[in-house]
Design a protein around this motif. Sequence first.
Motif, mmCIF file in Angstrom:
data_model
loop_
_atom_site.group_PDB
_atom_site.id
_atom_site.type_symbol
_atom_site.label_atom_id
_atom_site.label_comp_id
_atom_site.label_asym_id
_atom_site.label_seq_id
_atom_site.Cartn_x
_atom_site.Cartn_y
_atom_site.Cartn_z
ATOM 1 N N SER A 77 0.786 -1.233 0.000
ATOM 2 C CA SER A 77 0.000 0.000 0.000
ATOM 3 C C SER A 77 0.816 1.280 0.000
ATOM 4 N N SER A 78 2.015 1.246 0.594
ATOM 5 C CA SER A 78 2.742 2.498 0.809
ATOM 6 C C SER A 78 3.848 2.769 -0.197
ATOM 7 N N VAL A 79 4.234 1.756 -0.982
ATOM 8 C CA VAL A 79 5.410 1.925 -1.845
ATOM 9 C C VAL A 79 5.199 3.031 -2.873
ATOM 10 N N CYS A 80 4.060 3.010 -3.553
ATOM 11 C CA CYS A 80 3.806 4.032 -4.578
ATOM 12 C C CYS A 80 3.760 5.422 -3.965
ATOM 13 N N ALA A 81 3.112 5.521 -2.791
ATOM 14 C CA ALA A 81 3.046 6.823 -2.122
ATOM 15 C C ALA A 81 4.430 7.283 -1.688
ATOM 16 N N TRP A 82 5.250 6.339 -1.214
ATOM 17 C CA TRP A 82 6.611 6.660 -0.781
ATOM 18 C C TRP A 82 7.435 7.183 -1.958
ATOM 19 N N MET A 83 7.351 6.507 -3.096
ATOM 20 C CA MET A 83 8.139 6.910 -4.259
ATOM 21 C C MET A 83 7.670 8.245 -4.834
ATOM 22 N N ARG A 84 6.359 8.532 -4.678
ATOM 23 C CA ARG A 84 5.842 9.816 -5.147
ATOM 24 C C ARG A 84 6.071 10.935 -4.145
ATOM 25 N N GLY A 85 6.531 10.576 -2.938
ATOM 26 C CA GLY A 85 6.734 11.583 -1.911
ATOM 27 C C GLY A 85 5.444 12.004 -1.232
ATOM 28 N N ASN A 86 4.389 11.192 -1.339
ATOM 29 C CA ASN A 86 3.106 11.503 -0.704
ATOM 30 C C ASN A 86 3.154 11.029 0.741
ATOM 31 N N LEU A 87 3.756 11.852 1.617
ATOM 32 C CA LEU A 87 3.993 11.443 2.992
ATOM 33 C C LEU A 87 2.710 11.359 3.806
ATOM 34 N N GLU A 88 1.750 12.203 3.500
ATOM 35 C CA GLU A 88 0.495 12.177 4.241
ATOM 36 C C GLU A 88 -0.234 10.852 4.045
ATOM 37 N N GLN A 89 -0.209 10.313 2.833
ATOM 38 C CA GLN A 89 -0.867 9.036 2.569
ATOM 39 C C GLN A 89 -0.185 7.905 3.329
ATOM 40 N N ILE A 90 1.139 7.942 3.421
ATOM 41 C CA ILE A 90 1.864 6.910 4.167
ATOM 42 C C ILE A 90 1.485 6.958 5.633
ATOM 43 N N GLN A 91 1.391 8.173 6.185
ATOM 44 C CA GLN A 91 1.028 8.333 7.581
ATOM 45 C C GLN A 91 -0.332 7.719 7.885
ATOM 46 N N GLU A 92 -1.258 7.800 6.962
ATOM 47 C CA GLU A 92 -2.599 7.270 7.184
ATOM 48 C C GLU A 92 -2.613 5.751 7.317
ATOM 49 N N LEU A 93 -1.572 5.080 6.845
ATOM 50 C CA LEU A 93 -1.515 3.623 6.894
ATOM 51 C C LEU A 93 -1.019 3.102 8.235
ATOM 52 N N LEU A 112 15.922 2.673 -2.737
ATOM 53 C CA LEU A 112 14.616 2.225 -2.278
ATOM 54 C C LEU A 112 14.278 0.829 -2.788
ATOM 55 N N TRP A 113 14.576 0.546 -4.064
ATOM 56 C CA TRP A 113 14.182 -0.749 -4.620
ATOM 57 C C TRP A 113 14.946 -1.890 -3.950
ATOM 58 N N LEU A 114 16.215 -1.636 -3.549
ATOM 59 C CA LEU A 114 16.967 -2.665 -2.842
ATOM 60 C C LEU A 114 16.329 -2.971 -1.495
ATOM 61 N N LYS A 115 15.946 -1.921 -0.774
ATOM 62 C CA LYS A 115 15.316 -2.126 0.527
ATOM 63 C C LYS A 115 13.971 -2.827 0.365
ATOM 64 N N TYR A 116 13.231 -2.449 -0.668
ATOM 65 C CA TYR A 116 11.914 -3.066 -0.868
ATOM 66 C C TYR A 116 12.046 -4.561 -1.151
ATOM 67 N N VAL A 117 12.939 -4.942 -2.063
ATOM 68 C CA VAL A 117 13.101 -6.364 -2.392
ATOM 69 C C VAL A 117 13.621 -7.137 -1.191
ATOM 70 N N SER A 118 14.516 -6.507 -0.419
ATOM 71 C CA SER A 118 15.036 -7.163 0.782
ATOM 72 C C SER A 118 13.924 -7.400 1.796
ATOM 73 N N ILE A 119 13.059 -6.386 1.996
ATOM 74 C CA ILE A 119 11.918 -6.545 2.896
ATOM 75 C C ILE A 119 10.968 -7.615 2.364
ATOM 76 N N LEU A 120 10.716 -7.604 1.060
ATOM 77 C CA LEU A 120 9.821 -8.579 0.440
ATOM 78 C C LEU A 120 10.314 -10.000 0.662
ATOM 79 N N TYR A 121 11.605 -10.233 0.403
ATOM 80 C CA TYR A 121 12.135 -11.582 0.557
ATOM 81 C C TYR A 121 12.173 -12.001 2.024
ATOM 82 N N ARG A 122 12.566 -11.081 2.897
ATOM 83 C CA ARG A 122 12.659 -11.417 4.321
ATOM 84 C C ARG A 122 11.286 -11.737 4.903
ATOM 85 N N SER A 123 10.254 -11.009 4.473
ATOM 86 C CA SER A 123 8.917 -11.185 5.034
ATOM 87 C C SER A 123 8.149 -12.325 4.374
#
Length: 519
Positions: A77-93, A112-123
């Motif tokens: 839910s938050s990745v697209c908002a994070w990449m767009r810099g929509n911080l308010e939307q991230i806060q709502e989650l 960011l993409w390295l952290k995302y894939v690392s989180i994805l694989y770890r989780s």
Amino acid sequence: MPEISLEVSLGVPGEFPEAAQDPQNLSEVCETVSDHTASTEESADRLIEGCVMLMSEMQPTHPDILRGIRVSRVLHSSVCAWMRGNLEQIQELSQVTTQLDEFWSHSWQARLWLKYVSILYRSNGTPAFILGSLSSLVAFSLKVAGAIGWVGACTLAGAAGYYLTLVMWRPRTQVFLDVACVEQVDPNLKTQGLMSMGAFLKASKSLVIFWDTSFVSRLWCLFEMAGFMHAQKLGASRYLEVCPVFVGPALLCGNAGLCMMFFIVIIAEMDFASLNTDIGLVLGVVGLMLLCLTSLAYVVLSHCRSIDVMQSQVRHFTIEHSSSQCCADEHLTSTGERIICDREIILRCISTWFGSPEQFEEMVRTKLLKQLVHQLANRTFSYWRIVQAASPVMWIYLDWIFPPDYLLVGLLRMCMYWLTLVPTLVLVSLRLAYSVRNLCHSVFARILISMLLVANVAFMVAAFFALEVYVATAISPADSERLTPVATSIVFVAMGVVTTLLWCCLPPIQAPTSPLEAD
């Protein structure tokens, strides 16, 4: 005198020893931090004192400041908002909480993409492995029942189950992620969140470090880890996990490389059940291994070199040379407003928690260095992670052990290659990569050594296959066309003993006790 506001850069940590709490005094501190505008040096000093006291008490400015976000929302839910810099939307989650499963610490300089894939694989890596394996077993059952006839059905079903689960699985673990749990828009709430960082850490069961080489140079990142170790005392190592950001991409690369190689093997109709396999087919598989796995070896070599970089950074760590965002911005906001230096708050807290900045630096250079080297060198590629990444070996053997007259030998070989041979080859290759890491000063040298490492793995696989042939021929000379259960069992037991001895008895890589040893 210009107005001074307290606005610290995101990532200021806080994990401190317990201290006696005066509710009335703490309430006054919270009120002081909440009203974080100071017009004189005296009021600015009072504000800093309040922040230091609040952080030392490991208390939030108010209960609603403690927030967490579920990993499923981070991944979906938050990745697209994070990449767009929509911080308010991230806060709502995120949501108010009193307990967190994990505190995620990371450097904002990491991609960011390295952290995302690392989180994805770890989780999602373990659920993906389980469901992928179950999908492959279901396909195998359907083949036995005669419902499907394609030879690669098990491999295809396993890969489909694995990657669909990896992308779609929604873990419910609740974590602290600064961009989601600390207010990013309102300066007042942001300051209160940062000053409550100790409370976030106190409420967290474990600390997960998403590591990259810029981590050590960031004072706040290193301070989070050292503060956590200091607060947990002897139990810190049980609740501290260092996860390099490249691990997820690397293991996924290895898994995808094996899938690609086995799909080509299936399409080419190579039969490895027979001992008289054509040498051309064997050379073809060697070529595929070089093509698919060299990139993985390259990443592993880079990781080994990064361990040396980390040791040099930590061994020569000083607070004076660590970077701070507020100092880089010359203590000015984007609008030109003067801000108080967060480094000053950190230094005063360090003196309170560790006795002095010098004692903190000594702890980083000794205890923390030892923990980092142990985790990065010995726990990054664990046996379980390798088994999961090598799951395509199991899938393709479920295709190869059909028809049923080859079932017992096929199952034995599947377990032998998947659970013993592959982890052993990876462990040997990891130690070789660490031994030759200092020879990789250029990209060309790193590529060449990566190819040599993969070629060495191919050679060891061929040698192991030759050992199987020798044992089978020695035990059953009259039936030299195919492996027998007795011969396979003997080789399996021997390989299991070797694997157990290597993984359990091989001394772990340790941090050098002196700078001369490091060189």
